[in-house]
Design a protein around this motif. Structure first.
Motif, PDB file in Angstrom:
ATOM      1  N   MET A   1     -33.464  63.378 -15.020  1.00 47.89           N
ATOM      2  CA  MET A   1     -33.938  64.740 -15.212  1.00 47.89           C
ATOM      3  C   MET A   1     -32.896  65.710 -14.657  1.00 47.89           C
ATOM      4  O   MET A   1     -32.511  65.608 -13.497  1.00 47.89           O
ATOM      5  N   PRO A   2     -32.406  66.664 -15.473  1.00 50.68           N
ATOM      6  CA  PRO A   2     -31.414  67.613 -14.974  1.00 50.68           C
ATOM      7  C   PRO A   2     -32.007  68.548 -13.918  1.00 50.68           C
ATOM      8  O   PRO A   2     -33.167  68.925 -13.995  1.00 50.68           O
ATOM      9  N   THR A   3     -31.181  68.908 -12.937  1.00 54.22           N
ATOM     10  CA  THR A   3     -31.633  69.851 -11.919  1.00 54.22           C
ATOM     11  C   THR A   3     -31.353  71.291 -12.340  1.00 54.22           C
ATOM     12  O   THR A   3     -31.940  72.221 -11.797  1.00 54.22           O
ATOM     13  N   PHE A   4     -30.448  71.464 -13.301  1.00 52.07           N
ATOM     14  CA  PHE A   4     -30.139  72.801 -13.821  1.00 52.07           C
ATOM     15  C   PHE A   4     -29.692  72.644 -15.262  1.00 52.07           C
ATOM     16  O   PHE A   4     -28.928  71.736 -15.595  1.00 52.07           O
ATOM     17  N   ARG A   5     -30.157  73.535 -16.118  1.00 53.76           N
ATOM     18  CA  ARG A   5     -29.738  73.530 -17.516  1.00 53.76           C
ATOM     19  C   ARG A   5     -29.792  74.954 -18.043  1.00 53.76           C
ATOM     20  O   ARG A   5     -30.797  75.643 -17.876  1.00 53.76           O
ATOM     21  N   GLU A   6     -28.695  75.369 -18.670  1.00 55.81           N
ATOM     22  CA  GLU A   6     -28.637  76.706 -19.270  1.00 55.81           C
ATOM     23  C   GLU A   6     -27.747  76.650 -20.499  1.00 55.81           C
ATOM     24  O   GLU A   6     -26.629  76.143 -20.438  1.00 55.81           O
ATOM     25  N   ARG A   7     -28.257  77.153 -21.601  1.00 55.75           N
ATOM     26  CA  ARG A   7     -27.462  77.276 -22.825  1.00 55.75           C
ATOM     27  C   ARG A   7     -27.023  78.736 -22.923  1.00 55.75           C
ATOM     28  O   ARG A   7     -27.847  79.644 -22.848  1.00 55.75           O
ATOM     29  N   LEU A   8     -25.734  78.965 -23.109  1.00 56.86           N
ATOM     30  CA  LEU A   8     -25.183  80.317 -23.137  1.00 56.86           C
ATOM     31  C   LEU A   8     -25.244  80.911 -24.548  1.00 56.86           C
ATOM     32  O   LEU A   8     -24.230  81.200 -25.166  1.00 56.86           O
ATOM     33  N   VAL A   9     -26.474  81.103 -25.025  1.00 51.71           N
ATOM     34  CA  VAL A   9     -26.667  81.675 -26.353  1.00 51.71           C
ATOM     35  C   VAL A   9     -26.333  83.166 -26.324  1.00 51.71           C
ATOM     36  O   VAL A   9     -26.436  83.818 -25.287  1.00 51.71           O
ATOM     37  N   PRO A  10     -25.940  83.705 -27.477  1.00 47.58           N
ATOM     38  CA  PRO A  10     -25.632  85.132 -27.527  1.00 47.58           C
ATOM     39  C   PRO A  10     -26.862  85.976 -27.225  1.00 47.58           C
ATOM     40  O   PRO A  10     -27.993  85.583 -27.509  1.00 47.58           O
ATOM     41  N   GLY A  11     -26.626  87.153 -26.688  1.00 47.70           N
ATOM     42  CA  GLY A  11     -27.704  88.086 -26.403  1.00 47.70           C
ATOM     43  C   GLY A  11     -28.179  88.785 -27.659  1.00 47.70           C
ATOM     44  O   GLY A  11     -27.593  88.657 -28.742  1.00 47.70           O
TER      45      GLY A  11
ATOM     46  N   SER B   1     -23.686  76.401 -31.471  1.00 51.29           N
ATOM     47  CA  SER B   1     -22.413  76.030 -30.843  1.00 51.29           C
ATOM     48  C   SER B   1     -22.295  76.565 -29.416  1.00 51.29           C
ATOM     49  O   SER B   1     -21.267  76.382 -28.773  1.00 51.29           O
ATOM     50  N   ALA B   2     -23.340  77.213 -28.921  1.00 46.43           N
ATOM     51  CA  ALA B   2     -23.315  77.762 -27.564  1.00 46.43           C
ATOM     52  C   ALA B   2     -23.197  76.620 -26.551  1.00 46.43           C
ATOM     53  O   ALA B   2     -23.917  75.627 -26.641  1.00 46.43           O
ATOM     54  N   PRO B   3     -22.303  76.757 -25.584  1.00 48.27           N
ATOM     55  CA  PRO B   3     -22.121  75.691 -24.599  1.00 48.27           C
ATOM     56  C   PRO B   3     -23.311  75.600 -23.642  1.00 48.27           C
ATOM     57  O   PRO B   3     -24.041  76.566 -23.438  1.00 48.27           O
ATOM     58  N   VAL B   4     -23.464  74.425 -23.040  1.00 51.93           N
ATOM     59  CA  VAL B   4     -24.539  74.164 -22.096  1.00 51.93           C
ATOM     60  C   VAL B   4     -23.938  73.909 -20.721  1.00 51.93           C
ATOM     61  O   VAL B   4     -22.939  73.189 -20.590  1.00 51.93           O
ATOM     62  N   ILE B   5     -24.543  74.504 -19.698  1.00 50.86           N
ATOM     63  CA  ILE B   5     -24.203  74.210 -18.309  1.00 50.86           C
ATOM     64  C   ILE B   5     -25.326  73.327 -17.786  1.00 50.86           C
ATOM     65  O   ILE B   5     -26.499  73.677 -17.899  1.00 50.86           O
ATOM     66  N   LEU B   6     -24.946  72.189 -17.215  1.00 49.99           N
ATOM     67  CA  LEU B   6     -25.936  71.197 -16.847  1.00 49.99           C
ATOM     68  C   LEU B   6     -25.511  70.494 -15.563  1.00 49.99           C
ATOM     69  O   LEU B   6     -24.334  70.164 -15.398  1.00 49.99           O
ATOM     70  N   ILE B   7     -26.456  70.318 -14.651  1.00 48.48           N
ATOM     71  CA  ILE B   7     -26.224  69.474 -13.474  1.00 48.48           C
ATOM     72  C   ILE B   7     -27.202  68.322 -13.589  1.00 48.48           C
ATOM     73  O   ILE B   7     -28.415  68.523 -13.627  1.00 48.48           O
ATOM     74  N   GLU B   8     -26.633  67.125 -13.659  1.00 46.20           N
ATOM     75  CA  GLU B   8     -27.450  65.942 -13.882  1.00 46.20           C
ATOM     76  C   GLU B   8     -26.792  64.737 -13.215  1.00 46.20           C
ATOM     77  O   GLU B   8     -25.603  64.487 -13.423  1.00 46.20           O
TER      78      GLU B   8
ATOM     79  N   ALA C   1     -27.964  71.767  -3.873  1.00 45.61           N
ATOM     80  CA  ALA C   1     -28.951  70.675  -3.807  1.00 45.61           C
ATOM     81  C   ALA C   1     -28.332  69.365  -4.274  1.00 45.61           C
ATOM     82  O   ALA C   1     -28.561  68.311  -3.676  1.00 45.61           O
ATOM     83  N   ALA C   2     -27.520  69.412  -5.324  1.00 44.65           N
ATOM     84  CA  ALA C   2     -26.860  68.200  -5.819  1.00 44.65           C
ATOM     85  C   ALA C   2     -25.819  67.710  -4.821  1.00 44.65           C
ATOM     86  O   ALA C   2     -25.587  66.506  -4.685  1.00 44.65           O
ATOM     87  N   HIS C   3     -25.190  68.645  -4.110  1.00 42.37           N
ATOM     88  CA  HIS C   3     -24.196  68.301  -3.081  1.00 42.37           C
ATOM     89  C   HIS C   3     -24.849  67.509  -1.956  1.00 42.37           C
ATOM     90  O   HIS C   3     -24.297  66.513  -1.473  1.00 42.37           O
ATOM     91  N   THR C   4     -26.014  67.940  -1.502  1.00 41.64           N
ATOM     92  CA  THR C   4     -26.691  67.249  -0.416  1.00 41.64           C
ATOM     93  C   THR C   4     -27.313  65.931  -0.866  1.00 41.64           C
ATOM     94  O   THR C   4     -27.482  65.014  -0.062  1.00 41.64           O
TER      95      THR C   4
END
Length: 149
Positions: free
Chosen positions: A1-11, A55-62, A143-146
């Motif tokens: 389960m990802p701890t962070f997820r964001e898709r950078l879609v246009p405004g 095609s918007a990129p995704v930022i994800l911590i998993e 949080a992922a660092h710890t």
């Protein structure tokens, strides 16, 4: 389960600007045929919007790994991030940007997060990533660092 997820879609503003393709296309095809012009305007505008959204990129911590678009790095190799907004963000992604830095920037997203890279073998000093939620991304990195050994 990802701890962070964001898709950078246009405004909304960017998507509305893309909608201006419809009357421009209609204007080009109007002398040829009105029905063809209407179909072409709808298809071209819908295709452009779909292309920007999908095609918007995704930022994800998993699982201890930060993914930003196609790039990825283990969270253990990252330092404490710095968030920038407004004029500070413009400087961070402009005149203060190190040429060796890795960037994932989108013009429709104002805030950026500068993430230092603490790997001696990596020539990249830091990442600069556009994000609408810099505080949440910073918290998820911490949080992922710890959580990583």
């Amino acid at each position: 389960m990802p701890t962070f997820r964001e898709r950078l879609v246009p405004g909304v503003g960017t998507l509305l600007a893309v909608c201006l393709l419809a009357p421009a296309t209609l204007l080009v095809f109007l002398p040829i045929s009105l029905p063809i012009g209407i179909v072409a305007a709808i298809v071209l505008t819908a295709g452009a919007i779909a292309g920007l959204v999908f095609s918007a990129p995704v930022i994800l911590i998993e699982q201890g790994v930060l993914h930003a678009g196609r790039a990825r790095i283990e969270v253990a190799f990252t330092g404490t991030p710095e968030a920038f907004r407004g004029a500070d963000a413009v400087r961070a992604r402009g005149v203060e940007l190190d040429a060796r830095a890795w960037t994932l920037l989108r013009g429709w997203v104002d805030p950026v997060l500068r993430i230092p890279i603490q790997d001696a073998d990596d020539p990249v000093p830091y990442w600069v990533v556009s994000t609408r939620r810099p505080a949440a991304l910073s918290a998820a990195l911490a949080a992922a660092h710890t959580a990583t050994p």
